[in-house]
Design a protein around this motif. Sequence first.
Motif, PDB file in Angstrom:
ATOM      1  N   ALA A 136      -4.647   2.285   3.575  1.00  0.00           N
ATOM      2  CA  ALA A 136      -5.459   2.306   2.355  1.00  0.00           C
ATOM      3  C   ALA A 136      -6.134   3.667   2.201  1.00  0.00           C
ATOM      4  O   ALA A 136      -6.929   4.069   3.050  1.00  0.00           O
ATOM      5  N   LYS A 137      -5.823   4.361   1.116  1.00  0.00           N
ATOM      6  CA  LYS A 137      -6.421   5.676   0.865  1.00  0.00           C
ATOM      7  C   LYS A 137      -7.780   5.541   0.186  1.00  0.00           C
ATOM      8  O   LYS A 137      -8.628   6.415   0.305  1.00  0.00           O
TER       9      LYS A 137
ATOM     10  N   LYS B 197       3.380   1.792  -4.995  1.00  0.00           N
ATOM     11  CA  LYS B 197       2.786   2.585  -6.076  1.00  0.00           C
ATOM     12  C   LYS B 197       1.340   2.978  -5.792  1.00  0.00           C
ATOM     13  O   LYS B 197       0.722   3.687  -6.572  1.00  0.00           O
ATOM     14  N   ARG B 198       0.816   2.500  -4.689  1.00  0.00           N
ATOM     15  CA  ARG B 198      -0.575   2.796  -4.299  1.00  0.00           C
ATOM     16  C   ARG B 198      -1.570   2.380  -5.382  1.00  0.00           C
ATOM     17  O   ARG B 198      -2.550   3.080  -5.658  1.00  0.00           O
ATOM     18  N   ASP B 199      -1.289   1.221  -6.002  1.00  0.00           N
ATOM     19  CA  ASP B 199      -2.175   0.747  -7.069  1.00  0.00           C
ATOM     20  C   ASP B 199      -2.916  -0.525  -6.687  1.00  0.00           C
ATOM     21  O   ASP B 199      -3.525  -1.171  -7.535  1.00  0.00           O
TER      22      ASP B 199
ATOM     23  N   LEU C 167       0.811  -1.210   0.000  1.00  0.00           N
ATOM     24  CA  LEU C 167       0.000   0.000   0.000  1.00  0.00           C
ATOM     25  C   LEU C 167       0.851   1.269   0.000  1.00  0.00           C
ATOM     26  O   LEU C 167       0.403   2.325  -0.462  1.00  0.00           O
ATOM     27  N   GLN C 168       2.080   1.180   0.509  1.00  0.00           N
ATOM     28  CA  GLN C 168       2.955   2.349   0.523  1.00  0.00           C
ATOM     29  C   GLN C 168       3.815   2.442  -0.734  1.00  0.00           C
ATOM     30  O   GLN C 168       4.584   3.374  -0.880  1.00  0.00           O
TER      31      GLN C 168
END
Length: 248
Positions: free
Chosen positions: A171-172, A147-149, A144-145
């Motif tokens: 998680a954004k 490429k945030r994909d 999660l930290q």
Amino acid sequence: MTTPEEDEAALVRAIGPRRYKRQALIVSAPDTPAVRQALQQARANGEHVAMVVTRVNHVPQADYVGIDNHAAGRTAGYLLGRLCHREGRILTLSSRLDYLGHIERSSGCRDVLSAQFPHLRCDPDVAETHDDPDRCYLALKKALQGKRDVVGLYNTGAGSPGIHAALQRFAKEKVCWITHEISDDHRQYLQQGVLDVVIDQDPDTQAIRALQQVLMAVGMAPSSPAEKSGDFRLYFAENMGKQPYLAG
């Protein structure tokens, strides 16, 4: 009898010959050469072998009492494909990579995603967690930290408190999460909307069916067309029920 998870030698000794006559074994074990050889020797000694949860290959005339793990993984892949509306990456966590059941679940999920849902990229590597919440937390934190994909997550085993904590912290956006067994913590996560689907194999029924199989095999119960493989069930927040996972 239980043996430490990391102590294969202890497991092999437990499967090995006893000082008393043993007629049957019910086992849940990794598919490794040493375990396979020990089970083959047990069969050669005339002992009936029933396997629950996961299979060990090349053990002649052994019964397997459990779900189709490859089909369960394919189901997870199909649900991820339907529930993940954003393009992105699917992360797979697995208890152990020497348990055939976990291998089948992971591969089934990847097969469906690659064939039917090109907007989702499944990681080629499966993170091995040994059902440890801390390992699950660290694996998901790293993903999660990065490429945030990450848009979806399939955990074939346990360790869910670590997953829950990492999702809540890092998680954004919504990450679709699918896992196994309708345990008490999973009911809580379903209710919160953090966990999306639980695939449950009904381990209690598997244990009962395995016992029925060995009793019939050794002539202590009448033969009957008992079902060896169990169907798995899908649980969502709307049908998860309220009964505790383990009776108090």
